[in-house]
Enzyme design. Structure first.
Site, mmCIF file in Angstrom:
data_model
loop_
_atom_site.group_PDB
_atom_site.id
_atom_site.type_symbol
_atom_site.label_atom_id
_atom_site.label_comp_id
_atom_site.label_asym_id
_atom_site.label_seq_id
_atom_site.Cartn_x
_atom_site.Cartn_y
_atom_site.Cartn_z
ATOM 1 N N SER A 2 9.892 24.617 -19.592
ATOM 2 C CA SER A 2 10.106 25.472 -18.438
ATOM 3 C C SER A 2 8.828 26.122 -17.935
ATOM 4 C CB SER A 2 11.167 26.517 -18.809
ATOM 5 O OG SER A 2 11.749 27.055 -17.676
ATOM 6 N N ASP A 44 -2.633 18.891 -12.980
ATOM 7 C CA ASP A 44 -2.742 18.295 -11.647
ATOM 8 C C ASP A 44 -4.046 18.682 -10.951
ATOM 9 O OD1 ASP A 44 -0.352 17.050 -11.988
ATOM 10 O OD2 ASP A 44 0.706 18.071 -10.355
ATOM 11 N N LYS A 63 12.253 20.543 -18.875
ATOM 12 C CA LYS A 63 13.197 21.390 -18.138
ATOM 13 C C LYS A 63 12.568 21.784 -16.811
ATOM 14 C CE LYS A 63 15.594 25.686 -17.897
ATOM 15 N NZ LYS A 63 14.832 26.028 -16.690
#
Length: 458
Positions: free
Chosen positions: A303, A314, A328
């Protein structure tokens, strides 16, 4: 009426920090199919009413009407997905305490051992530490009531309470012939979600255990402390350990990510309707001044942990080391139901990493996968099934689901292969190929991360 809500990301942890508002009802023109659907819905509600009345009148014992309603609501929400649920008033209060990261208590981290409450460690500068409570002490009574037979949560609840109130503990300590009795006055206790130390003399190691309201403040403090201890010129970089961190508050995931980023999107959340999409971006100012960063993740990183890991990966701000994360990728909104009525925890959106990837039921694959050597007696209990193995989970956006990965962290740092790899990378040593692999397939039987912790602070 606009209803105050809160957004959370959770697997084992829930909370309320970022205030949002529910959208106003939209006016719609109903066609015949919509009217038919509405009619069918009311027919089903009438069926519920019939069943409710039959239970009230014919059940073998007179049922509690409020419990019947709560059970019906709970069943409706739990049937949606593994993370939507109904919280009664007490559960809602407990959740708020967890996510605030502070409460009235004694300042002891405890665990259950052979039916007794054992002190893991007292928290510095708290009533417990000031009174001389020590690690490995056994607490036998609370206000003259034996703890034998209580659950860990029940014992913790008894030790917590309003600030400036007293509680008497009887303690058995190894090497002492007689039990020790101490009376403590509860104080405001802050849960320490960030811990840090100097690694290998020139690396700042930071571990985040959960994302509560204290996390970003604690992170910034530790970055400053480590930089001063090591010296900015000598500091090789930082290791951010998110292993087995089950998540927490969305806002804290955003601000933790922002601590290491100068610019760019951190995360986007997308609900059922396109106009509900929200994007969160970094503000100028990398607190680490661009120092190299390694992030450790594993099958228990879920999460909010995955938001941080995904954003830093990224943007190529960090190298991820370890095993694939939990997967999740959904956001829950806490919707209070009024005084004494608890709250709904409702899945309202999916979140996406800056590159537009959803990690739901898939997880984040590390740049360098490192598998730990797991003792034979622990192999069946140290892997995590992941989101994809939870019954009723939201399906991955592209149908490509992964079933979990290793979540074992060796208790002794010298046996920790992921930590050793991170040290080597920051010292310019190429990762040992025998410790790593690029295969991202799941291995072994695993246990879900959504379970109560085996220790608690009070």
């Amino acid at each position: 009426m606009m209803r105050k809500t809160s957004v959370i990301l959770l697997s084992a942890v829930t909370g309320a920090a970022l205030t949002l508002f529910a959208t106003q009802p939209r006016a719609v023109l109903m066609g015949s199919s919509a009217r038919a659907a509405t009619s069918d819905t009311y027919r089903q509600l009438n069926l519920f009413g019939d069943v409710f009345e039959r239970v009230r009148s014919d059940y073998v014992e007179k049922p509690d009407d409020s419990k019947l309603i709560e059970s019906a609501i709970s069943g409706m929400l739990s049937g949606l997905d593994p993370h939507s649920s109904y919280m009664d008033a007490k559960s809602f209060r407990d959740m708020q305490v967890q996510t605030r990261g502070e409460f009235g208590g004694l300042g002891i981290e405890v665990t259950m051992e052979d039916g007794l409450i054992k002190v893991v460690s007292p928290i510095d500068d708290t009533p417990a530490s000031k009174a001389g409570v020590m690690a490995n002490d056994i607490i036998t009574t609370l206000d003259d009531e034996p703890v034998q037979g209580l659950t860990l949560n029940q014992a913790v609840e008894k030790m917590r309470g309003p600030i400036n109130t007293k509680i008497k503990l009887k303690i058995v300590r190894k090497g002492q012939d007689n039990p020790i009795e101490v009376t403590l006055v509860r104080d405001n206790i802050r849960v320490r979600s960030v811990r840090a130390h100097v690694e290998a003399g020139d690396i700042g190691y930071i571990r985040i255990t959960t994302f509560n309201e204290q996390t970003t403040e604690g992170l910034k403090k530790e970055i400053g402390n480590l930089t001063n201890q090591i010296g900015a010129d000598k500091l090789k970089g930082f290791i951010l350990d998110l292993r087995n961190n089950p998540g927490g508050l969305l806002e804290e995931a955003v601000t933790v990510s922002d601590t290491f980023l100068d610019r760019g999107e951190i995360v986007s959340t997308r609900g059922r309707n396109a106009e509900e999409t929200q994007r969160r971006s970094a503000r100028p100012g990398d607190l680490t001044k661009g120092k190299p960063l390694i992030v450790l993740i594993n099958g228990g990183s879920a999460s909010a942990s995955e938001i941080v890991a995904g954003a830093l990966q990224d943007h190529k701000r960090a190298t991820l080391v370890g095993t694939r994360s939990f997967g999740k990728g959904s956001v829950q909104t806490i919707i209070p139901l009024g005084s004494g009525n608890g709250a709904l925890r409702l899945t309202t959106a999916r979140y996406y990493t800056p590159s537009g990837k959803s990690i739901q039921a898939k997880g984040i694959t590390p740049d360098i996968e490192v598998l730990q050597d797991v003792p034979d007696d622990l192999k069946a209990r140290t892997d995590t099934k992941g989101e994809a193995s939870l019954r009723g989970h939201l399906k991955g956006s592209d149908g490509d689901e992964k079933t979990g990965s290793q979540s074992y962290v060796p208790p002794d740092a010298k046996d920790d292969k992921a930590l050793k790899t991170a040290d080597d990378l920051l010292h310019g040593i190429k990762a040992n190929a025998s410790n790593t692999t690029t295969d991202d397939k799941a291995t072994g039987d695993k246990a879900a991360v959504d379970k109560p912790a085996n220790k608690a602070a009070n």
